[in-house]
Design a protein around this motif. Structure first.
Motif, PDB file in Angstrom:
ATOM      1  N   MET A   1       0.683  -1.239  -0.130  1.00  0.00           N
ATOM      2  CA  MET A   1      -0.005   0.183   0.058  1.00  0.00           C
ATOM      3  C   MET A   1       0.964   1.119   0.028  1.00  0.00           C
ATOM      4  SD  MET A   1      -2.925   1.171   2.698  1.00  0.00           S
ATOM      5  CE  MET A   1      -3.609  -0.457   2.677  1.00  0.00           C
ATOM      6  N   ALA A   2       0.589   2.118  -0.756  1.00  0.00           N
ATOM      7  CA  ALA A   2       1.272   3.472  -0.985  1.00  0.00           C
ATOM      8  C   ALA A   2       1.109   4.297   0.494  1.00  0.00           C
ATOM      9  CB  ALA A   2       0.856   4.210  -2.226  1.00  0.00           C
ATOM     10  N   LYS A   3       2.219   4.868   0.781  1.00  0.00           N
ATOM     11  CA  LYS A   3       2.184   5.887   1.826  1.00  0.00           C
ATOM     12  C   LYS A   3       2.010   7.043   1.422  1.00  0.00           C
ATOM     13  CE  LYS A   3       3.283   2.610   4.942  1.00  0.00           C
ATOM     14  NZ  LYS A   3       2.364   2.431   6.217  1.00  0.00           N
ATOM     15  N   VAL A   4       1.261   8.332   2.422  1.00  0.00           N
ATOM     16  CA  VAL A   4       1.179   9.478   2.130  1.00  0.00           C
ATOM     17  C   VAL A   4       1.615  10.234   3.317  1.00  0.00           C
ATOM     18  CG1 VAL A   4      -0.557  11.310   1.740  1.00  0.00           C
ATOM     19  CG2 VAL A   4      -0.855   9.008   0.730  1.00  0.00           C
ATOM     20  N   THR A   5       2.102  11.220   3.050  1.00  0.00           N
ATOM     21  CA  THR A   5       2.723  12.228   4.303  1.00  0.00           C
ATOM     22  C   THR A   5       1.755  13.330   4.211  1.00  0.00           C
ATOM     23  OG1 THR A   5       4.851  11.487   3.977  1.00  0.00           O
ATOM     24  CG2 THR A   5       4.731  13.481   5.299  1.00  0.00           C
ATOM     25  N   ILE A   6       1.095  13.752   5.509  1.00  0.00           N
ATOM     26  CA  ILE A   6       0.214  14.814   5.713  1.00  0.00           C
ATOM     27  C   ILE A   6       0.784  15.535   6.989  1.00  0.00           C
ATOM     28  CG2 ILE A   6      -2.072  15.482   6.526  1.00  0.00           C
ATOM     29  CD1 ILE A   6      -2.709  12.681   5.212  1.00  0.00           C
ATOM     30  N   SER A   7       0.755  16.933   6.683  1.00  0.00           N
ATOM     31  CA  SER A   7       1.210  17.800   7.847  1.00  0.00           C
ATOM     32  C   SER A   7      -0.004  18.214   8.700  1.00  0.00           C
ATOM     33  CB  SER A   7       1.930  18.969   7.272  1.00  0.00           C
ATOM     34  OG  SER A   7       3.119  18.865   6.534  1.00  0.00           O
ATOM     35  N   LEU A   8       0.072  18.117   9.944  1.00  0.00           N
ATOM     36  CA  LEU A   8      -0.832  18.664  10.863  1.00  0.00           C
ATOM     37  C   LEU A   8      -0.553  19.516  11.752  1.00  0.00           C
ATOM     38  CD1 LEU A   8      -2.625  15.153  11.554  1.00  0.00           C
ATOM     39  CD2 LEU A   8      -3.428  16.833  10.121  1.00  0.00           C
ATOM     40  N   ASP A   9      -1.382  20.361  12.468  1.00  0.00           N
ATOM     41  CA  ASP A   9      -1.052  21.282  13.551  1.00  0.00           C
ATOM     42  C   ASP A   9      -0.759  20.340  14.590  1.00  0.00           C
ATOM     43  OD1 ASP A   9      -1.006  24.036  14.546  1.00  0.00           O
ATOM     44  OD2 ASP A   9      -2.651  23.073  15.710  1.00  0.00           O
ATOM     45  N   SER A  10       0.360  20.897  15.341  1.00  0.00           N
ATOM     46  CA  SER A  10       0.770  19.966  16.652  1.00  0.00           C
ATOM     47  C   SER A  10      -0.257  19.899  17.588  1.00  0.00           C
ATOM     48  CB  SER A  10       2.079  20.382  17.279  1.00  0.00           C
ATOM     49  OG  SER A  10       1.612  21.813  17.621  1.00  0.00           O
ATOM     50  N   ASP A  11      -1.250  20.887  17.976  1.00  0.00           N
ATOM     51  CA  ASP A  11      -2.271  20.744  19.025  1.00  0.00           C
ATOM     52  C   ASP A  11      -3.080  19.640  18.308  1.00  0.00           C
ATOM     53  OD1 ASP A  11      -1.046  22.490  20.577  1.00  0.00           O
ATOM     54  OD2 ASP A  11      -2.356  24.161  19.584  1.00  0.00           O
ATOM     55  N   LEU A  12      -3.283  19.749  16.987  1.00  0.00           N
ATOM     56  CA  LEU A  12      -4.533  18.767  16.509  1.00  0.00           C
ATOM     57  C   LEU A  12      -3.849  17.257  16.665  1.00  0.00           C
ATOM     58  CD1 LEU A  12      -7.253  18.035  15.002  1.00  0.00           C
ATOM     59  CD2 LEU A  12      -5.811  18.524  12.697  1.00  0.00           C
ATOM     60  N   ALA A  13      -2.539  17.120  16.403  1.00  0.00           N
ATOM     61  CA  ALA A  13      -1.862  15.771  16.351  1.00  0.00           C
ATOM     62  C   ALA A  13      -1.858  15.216  17.785  1.00  0.00           C
ATOM     63  CB  ALA A  13      -0.391  15.996  15.797  1.00  0.00           C
ATOM     64  N   ILE A  14      -1.781  16.350  18.618  1.00  0.00           N
ATOM     65  CA  ILE A  14      -1.720  15.679  20.162  1.00  0.00           C
ATOM     66  C   ILE A  14      -3.104  15.162  20.642  1.00  0.00           C
ATOM     67  CG2 ILE A  14      -1.649  16.473  22.584  1.00  0.00           C
ATOM     68  CD1 ILE A  14       0.873  18.221  21.578  1.00  0.00           C
ATOM     69  N   GLU A  15      -4.154  15.947  20.431  1.00  0.00           N
ATOM     70  CA  GLU A  15      -5.573  15.536  20.289  1.00  0.00           C
ATOM     71  C   GLU A  15      -5.882  14.271  19.799  1.00  0.00           C
ATOM     72  OE1 GLU A  15      -8.730  18.322  20.490  1.00  0.00           O
ATOM     73  OE2 GLU A  15      -7.305  19.925  20.256  1.00  0.00           O
ATOM     74  N   VAL A  16      -5.607  13.977  18.480  1.00  0.00           N
ATOM     75  CA  VAL A  16      -5.750  12.831  18.054  1.00  0.00           C
ATOM     76  C   VAL A  16      -4.899  11.564  18.809  1.00  0.00           C
ATOM     77  CG1 VAL A  16      -5.332  11.338  15.785  1.00  0.00           C
ATOM     78  CG2 VAL A  16      -6.056  13.886  15.787  1.00  0.00           C
ATOM     79  N   MET A  17      -3.775  12.022  19.228  1.00  0.00           N
ATOM     80  CA  MET A  17      -2.907  10.767  19.824  1.00  0.00           C
ATOM     81  C   MET A  17      -3.610  10.491  21.271  1.00  0.00           C
ATOM     82  SD  MET A  17       0.775  12.175  19.272  1.00  0.00           S
ATOM     83  CE  MET A  17       1.617  11.517  20.472  1.00  0.00           C
ATOM     84  N   LEU A  18      -4.380  11.433  21.926  1.00  0.00           N
ATOM     85  CA  LEU A  18      -4.836  11.210  23.346  1.00  0.00           C
ATOM     86  C   LEU A  18      -6.174  10.485  23.167  1.00  0.00           C
ATOM     87  CD1 LEU A  18      -4.261  14.962  24.900  1.00  0.00           C
ATOM     88  CD2 LEU A  18      -3.252  12.731  25.426  1.00  0.00           C
ATOM     89  N   LEU A  19      -6.924  10.973  21.817  1.00  0.00           N
ATOM     90  CA  LEU A  19      -8.168  10.286  21.698  1.00  0.00           C
ATOM     91  C   LEU A  19      -7.814   8.849  21.382  1.00  0.00           C
ATOM     92  CD1 LEU A  19     -11.197  10.559  21.217  1.00  0.00           C
ATOM     93  CD2 LEU A  19     -10.860  11.289  18.711  1.00  0.00           C
ATOM     94  N   ALA A  20      -6.883   8.527  20.705  1.00  0.00           N
ATOM     95  CA  ALA A  20      -6.592   7.166  19.882  1.00  0.00           C
ATOM     96  C   ALA A  20      -5.715   6.288  20.933  1.00  0.00           C
ATOM     97  CB  ALA A  20      -5.869   7.208  18.727  1.00  0.00           C
ATOM     98  N   GLY A  21      -5.114   6.965  22.128  1.00  0.00           N
ATOM     99  CA  GLY A  21      -4.637   6.303  23.053  1.00  0.00           C
ATOM    100  C   GLY A  21      -3.081   5.656  22.528  1.00  0.00           C
ATOM    101  N   THR A  22      -2.677   6.239  21.832  1.00  0.00           N
ATOM    102  CA  THR A  22      -1.211   6.082  20.966  1.00  0.00           C
ATOM    103  C   THR A  22       0.014   6.714  21.366  1.00  0.00           C
ATOM    104  OG1 THR A  22      -1.515   7.108  18.750  1.00  0.00           O
ATOM    105  CG2 THR A  22      -2.431   5.043  18.955  1.00  0.00           C
ATOM    106  N   ARG A  23       0.982   6.566  21.149  1.00  0.00           N
ATOM    107  CA  ARG A  23       2.146   7.293  21.422  1.00  0.00           C
ATOM    108  C   ARG A  23       2.676   8.200  20.212  1.00  0.00           C
ATOM    109  NH1 ARG A  23       5.439   5.896  26.372  1.00  0.00           N
ATOM    110  NH2 ARG A  23       4.043   4.543  27.703  1.00  0.00           N
ATOM    111  N   SER A  24       2.331   7.470  18.938  1.00  0.00           N
ATOM    112  CA  SER A  24       2.928   8.059  17.544  1.00  0.00           C
ATOM    113  C   SER A  24       1.524   8.686  17.057  1.00  0.00           C
ATOM    114  CB  SER A  24       3.165   6.811  16.759  1.00  0.00           C
ATOM    115  OG  SER A  24       3.205   7.045  15.377  1.00  0.00           O
ATOM    116  N   PRO A  25       2.045   9.842  16.580  1.00  0.00           N
ATOM    117  CA  PRO A  25       0.908  10.572  15.660  1.00  0.00           C
ATOM    118  C   PRO A  25       0.415   9.930  14.440  1.00  0.00           C
ATOM    119  CG  PRO A  25       2.600  11.939  15.825  1.00  0.00           C
ATOM    120  CD  PRO A  25       2.968  10.759  16.539  1.00  0.00           C
ATOM    121  N   GLN A  26       1.375   9.464  13.813  1.00  0.00           N
ATOM    122  CA  GLN A  26       1.064   8.650  12.639  1.00  0.00           C
ATOM    123  C   GLN A  26       0.035   7.512  12.933  1.00  0.00           C
ATOM    124  OE1 GLN A  26       4.274   7.192  10.170  1.00  0.00           O
ATOM    125  NE2 GLN A  26       3.204   5.921   9.023  1.00  0.00           N
TER     126      GLN A  26
END
Length: 67
Positions: A1-26
């Motif tokens: 599967m092809a990989k895509v690189t996306i830039s996110l605001d750091s605050d958004l990435a941290i919220e996503v990490m907390l919501l998903a319960g992971t240590r990696s934003p990806q």
């Protein structure tokens, strides 16, 4: 599967990490996107898809008989 690189605001990435319960934003973004797609598929299975709406619209616009 092809990989895509996306830039996110750091605050958004941290919220996503907390919501998903992971240590990696990806990993967090991947989990959330997979969940979003799975919910969409479950909704389509329950309600039908766009093609079904066209078929059902013909029934609703027809006058009822016997009244």
């Amino acid at each position: 599967m092809a990989k895509v690189t996306i830039s996110l605001d750091s605050d958004l990435a941290i919220e996503v990490m907390l919501l998903a319960g992971t240590r990696s934003p990806q990993d967090a973004v991947e989990l959330i996107v997979r969940d979003y797609l799975a919910r969409g598929h479950r909704t389509e299975a329950r309600t039908g898809n766009v093609a079904d709406q066209d078929r059902l619209a013909d029934r609703r616009s027809a006058p009822e008989e016997g009244r």
